[in-house]
Design a protein around this motif. Sequence first.
Motif, PDB file in Angstrom:
ATOM      1  N   VAL A  64       1.072  -1.317  -0.108  1.00 40.73           N
ATOM      2  CA  VAL A  64      -0.084  -0.011   0.106  1.00 40.73           C
ATOM      3  C   VAL A  64       0.841   1.275  -0.036  1.00 40.73           C
ATOM      4  N   PHE A  65       0.665   2.237  -0.790  1.00 40.16           N
ATOM      5  CA  PHE A  65       1.570   3.060  -0.968  1.00 40.16           C
ATOM      6  C   PHE A  65       0.530   4.656  -1.075  1.00 40.16           C
ATOM      7  N   PRO A  66       1.159   5.717  -0.534  1.00 46.96           N
ATOM      8  CA  PRO A  66       0.346   6.901  -0.448  1.00 46.96           C
ATOM      9  C   PRO A  66       0.105   7.400  -1.846  1.00 46.96           C
ATOM     10  N   LEU A  67      -1.029   8.008  -2.128  1.00 43.86           N
ATOM     11  CA  LEU A  67      -1.288   8.569  -3.588  1.00 43.86           C
ATOM     12  C   LEU A  67      -1.124   9.980  -3.456  1.00 43.86           C
ATOM     13  N   PRO A  68      -0.328  10.848  -4.092  1.00 44.41           N
ATOM     14  CA  PRO A  68       0.085  12.120  -4.122  1.00 44.41           C
ATOM     15  C   PRO A  68      -1.247  12.920  -4.164  1.00 44.41           C
ATOM     16  N   ASP A  69      -1.440  14.020  -3.664  1.00 42.83           N
ATOM     17  CA  ASP A  69      -2.661  14.872  -3.407  1.00 42.83           C
ATOM     18  C   ASP A  69      -3.105  15.062  -4.848  1.00 42.83           C
ATOM     19  N   ASN A  70      -2.169  15.409  -5.847  1.00 42.45           N
ATOM     20  CA  ASN A  70      -2.741  15.835  -7.251  1.00 42.45           C
ATOM     21  C   ASN A  70      -3.017  14.935  -7.992  1.00 42.45           C
ATOM     22  N   GLY A  73      -4.287   6.158  -9.790  1.00 44.51           N
ATOM     23  CA  GLY A  73      -3.680   5.136  -8.705  1.00 44.51           C
ATOM     24  C   GLY A  73      -4.006   3.782  -9.152  1.00 44.51           C
ATOM     25  N   ALA A  74      -5.232   3.573  -9.431  1.00 41.38           N
ATOM     26  CA  ALA A  74      -5.476   2.245  -9.889  1.00 41.38           C
ATOM     27  C   ALA A  74      -4.777   1.824 -11.422  1.00 41.38           C
ATOM     28  N   SER A  75      -4.339   2.816 -11.991  1.00 43.30           N
ATOM     29  CA  SER A  75      -3.898   2.315 -13.356  1.00 43.30           C
ATOM     30  C   SER A  75      -2.323   2.165 -12.986  1.00 43.30           C
ATOM     31  N   LEU A  76      -1.688   2.351 -11.872  1.00 45.49           N
ATOM     32  CA  LEU A  76      -0.304   2.116 -11.764  1.00 45.49           C
ATOM     33  C   LEU A  76       0.117   0.852 -11.471  1.00 45.49           C
ATOM     34  N   GLY A  77       0.230   0.368 -10.297  1.00 45.74           N
ATOM     35  CA  GLY A  77       0.600  -1.199  -9.788  1.00 45.74           C
ATOM     36  C   GLY A  77       1.377  -1.784 -10.921  1.00 45.74           C
ATOM     37  N   VAL A  78       0.925  -2.659 -11.508  1.00 44.62           N
ATOM     38  CA  VAL A  78       1.480  -3.765 -12.640  1.00 44.62           C
ATOM     39  C   VAL A  78       2.098  -2.797 -13.971  1.00 44.62           C
ATOM     40  N   PRO A  79       1.429  -2.045 -14.481  1.00 46.47           N
ATOM     41  CA  PRO A  79       1.986  -1.451 -15.675  1.00 46.47           C
ATOM     42  C   PRO A  79       3.047  -0.461 -15.176  1.00 46.47           C
ATOM     43  N   ALA A  80       3.041   0.428 -14.179  1.00 40.53           N
ATOM     44  CA  ALA A  80       4.103   1.431 -14.045  1.00 40.53           C
ATOM     45  C   ALA A  80       5.449   0.695 -13.212  1.00 40.53           C
ATOM     46  N   ILE A  81       5.022  -0.102 -12.387  1.00 39.90           N
ATOM     47  CA  ILE A  81       6.233  -0.625 -11.610  1.00 39.90           C
ATOM     48  C   ILE A  81       6.880  -1.501 -12.654  1.00 39.90           C
ATOM     49  N   ILE A 111       7.744   6.312  -8.819  1.00 41.02           N
ATOM     50  CA  ILE A 111       6.598   6.620  -9.278  1.00 41.02           C
ATOM     51  C   ILE A 111       5.634   7.860  -8.896  1.00 41.02           C
ATOM     52  N   ASN A 112       5.994   7.905  -7.425  1.00 37.57           N
ATOM     53  CA  ASN A 112       5.216   8.803  -6.835  1.00 37.57           C
ATOM     54  C   ASN A 112       5.643  10.290  -7.002  1.00 37.57           C
ATOM     55  N   ALA A 113       7.203  10.276  -7.056  1.00 37.72           N
ATOM     56  CA  ALA A 113       7.685  11.702  -7.399  1.00 37.72           C
ATOM     57  C   ALA A 113       7.210  11.661  -8.823  1.00 37.72           C
ATOM     58  N   ALA A 114       7.120  10.928  -9.789  1.00 44.51           N
ATOM     59  CA  ALA A 114       6.720  11.152 -11.301  1.00 44.51           C
ATOM     60  C   ALA A 114       5.309  12.014 -11.202  1.00 44.51           C
ATOM     61  N   ALA A 132       3.771  13.449  -8.706  1.00 42.88           N
ATOM     62  CA  ALA A 132       3.973  14.683  -8.005  1.00 42.88           C
ATOM     63  C   ALA A 132       4.230  15.657  -8.914  1.00 42.88           C
ATOM     64  N   ASP A 133       5.019  15.349 -10.215  1.00 43.30           N
ATOM     65  CA  ASP A 133       5.417  16.172 -10.912  1.00 43.30           C
ATOM     66  C   ASP A 133       4.453  16.357 -12.379  1.00 43.30           C
ATOM     67  N   GLY A 134       3.290  15.513 -12.112  1.00 41.77           N
ATOM     68  CA  GLY A 134       2.331  15.637 -13.220  1.00 41.77           C
ATOM     69  C   GLY A 134       2.460  14.736 -14.080  1.00 41.77           C
ATOM     70  N   ALA A 135       3.332  13.813 -14.222  1.00 48.26           N
ATOM     71  CA  ALA A 135       3.641  12.683 -15.120  1.00 48.26           C
ATOM     72  C   ALA A 135       2.497  11.613 -14.837  1.00 48.26           C
ATOM     73  N   LEU A 136       2.611  10.527 -15.810  1.00 45.24           N
ATOM     74  CA  LEU A 136       1.653   9.441 -15.685  1.00 45.24           C
ATOM     75  C   LEU A 136       0.220   9.697 -15.428  1.00 45.24           C
ATOM     76  N   ALA A 137      -0.190  10.558 -16.353  1.00 42.88           N
ATOM     77  CA  ALA A 137      -1.522  10.923 -16.573  1.00 42.88           C
ATOM     78  C   ALA A 137      -2.107   9.779 -17.213  1.00 42.88           C
ATOM     79  N   VAL A 138      -3.568   9.604 -17.149  1.00 41.64           N
ATOM     80  CA  VAL A 138      -4.250   8.561 -17.816  1.00 41.64           C
ATOM     81  C   VAL A 138      -5.413   9.227 -18.870  1.00 41.64           C
ATOM     82  N   GLY A 139      -6.169   8.439 -19.613  1.00 46.89           N
ATOM     83  CA  GLY A 139      -7.096   9.095 -20.339  1.00 46.89           C
ATOM     84  C   GLY A 139      -6.797   9.155 -21.681  1.00 46.89           C
ATOM     85  N   GLU A 140      -7.758   9.353 -22.635  1.00 40.67           N
ATOM     86  CA  GLU A 140      -7.366   9.220 -24.170  1.00 40.67           C
ATOM     87  C   GLU A 140      -6.536  10.535 -24.527  1.00 40.67           C
ATOM     88  N   SER A 141      -6.546  11.496 -23.773  1.00 45.60           N
ATOM     89  CA  SER A 141      -5.812  12.652 -24.089  1.00 45.60           C
ATOM     90  C   SER A 141      -4.306  12.483 -23.820  1.00 45.60           C
TER      91      SER A 141
END
Length: 343
Positions: free
Chosen positions: A113-119, A125-133, A294-297, A299-308
Amino acid sequence: MKAIVYSQTGDPSVLQLVDRPVAEPGAGEVRVRIVVSGVNPTDWKSRQGSGPGEKLAFDDVVPNQDGAGVVDAVGDGVQHVSVGDRVWLALAAYQRASSGSAQELAVLPAERVFPLPDNASFDQGASLGVPAITAHRALTVAEDGPRRLHPGALAGTTVLVAGGAGAVGHAAIQLARWAGASVITTVSSPEKAALATAAGAQHVLTYTDQDIVAQIRAIAPDGVDQIVEVAPAQNAELDLAVIRNRGSIAVYANNGGDQMTLDVRRHFSLNVRYQFLLLYTVGMDEIRAAAEDINAALADGALAVGESAGLPLHRTDLARTADAHALVESGVVGKVLIDVSAA
């Protein structure tokens, strides 16, 4: 509370919605109210097994490794998260019968279990786990590359991401760009090319082009530094043709076949490193390091999801988890999410 379970392997129809009592977290455990559950290929492959009707290691299993939600209770000794914290999960269901994210309240080891940055959103958060690690690990195994990612960590390097429209490919593009790499990716269609471009890849190529090697070499005349590989059997010749001396090829899947043939002399003449990786057995030290980066990324606004951002989202609710599994199993492009409870 509501949960999805299966008691034998099989197609998505084995997934059943049931009522279960709420479990209390023990020492070193956290109970999370799941807001969004993420579905990955590993989830339906575990559910399917090697064939229908297999006996499970447990009486029944709650599926899904990834998710995001809010800490509902903590057991003794848990210090890095508290009740009310927004969090994301990784490997929730690994070797656990009742910890998967396809339920309203999941009790799992605190180290998963990992803290989810405020932004960051619960969808992220649900899209991280397996793909991002997995992507983080693939980008940190090179002989002369970084062991951790941060802005500038991959400056001056060229990374080739095979299958840039997939969930791991998408995360690899985003993390590599955040770390300063130049990113080439290969895709199979104009639609997927648009997604990879939206994710941030500077060079998006069609892998079936006859001159694909020349196209990559025109971008990286000395060869690419790292390859994030989803289809090693299919791409072995291409990878060898474009990797630089002492380059690294990180393999995280077996799309295109389980068997591959390598030219030993050509590979050792280039000092090529192959690194195979599987998240389940990579070790918690690597997963913790990846989560921090991943949390640092995030916080920097990386790892966005969605079609855009290059990763279309497909949604179901908990009662339709079977539909979510079927979507992923069908090879749908994008991320399949299950809305479990209100944010």
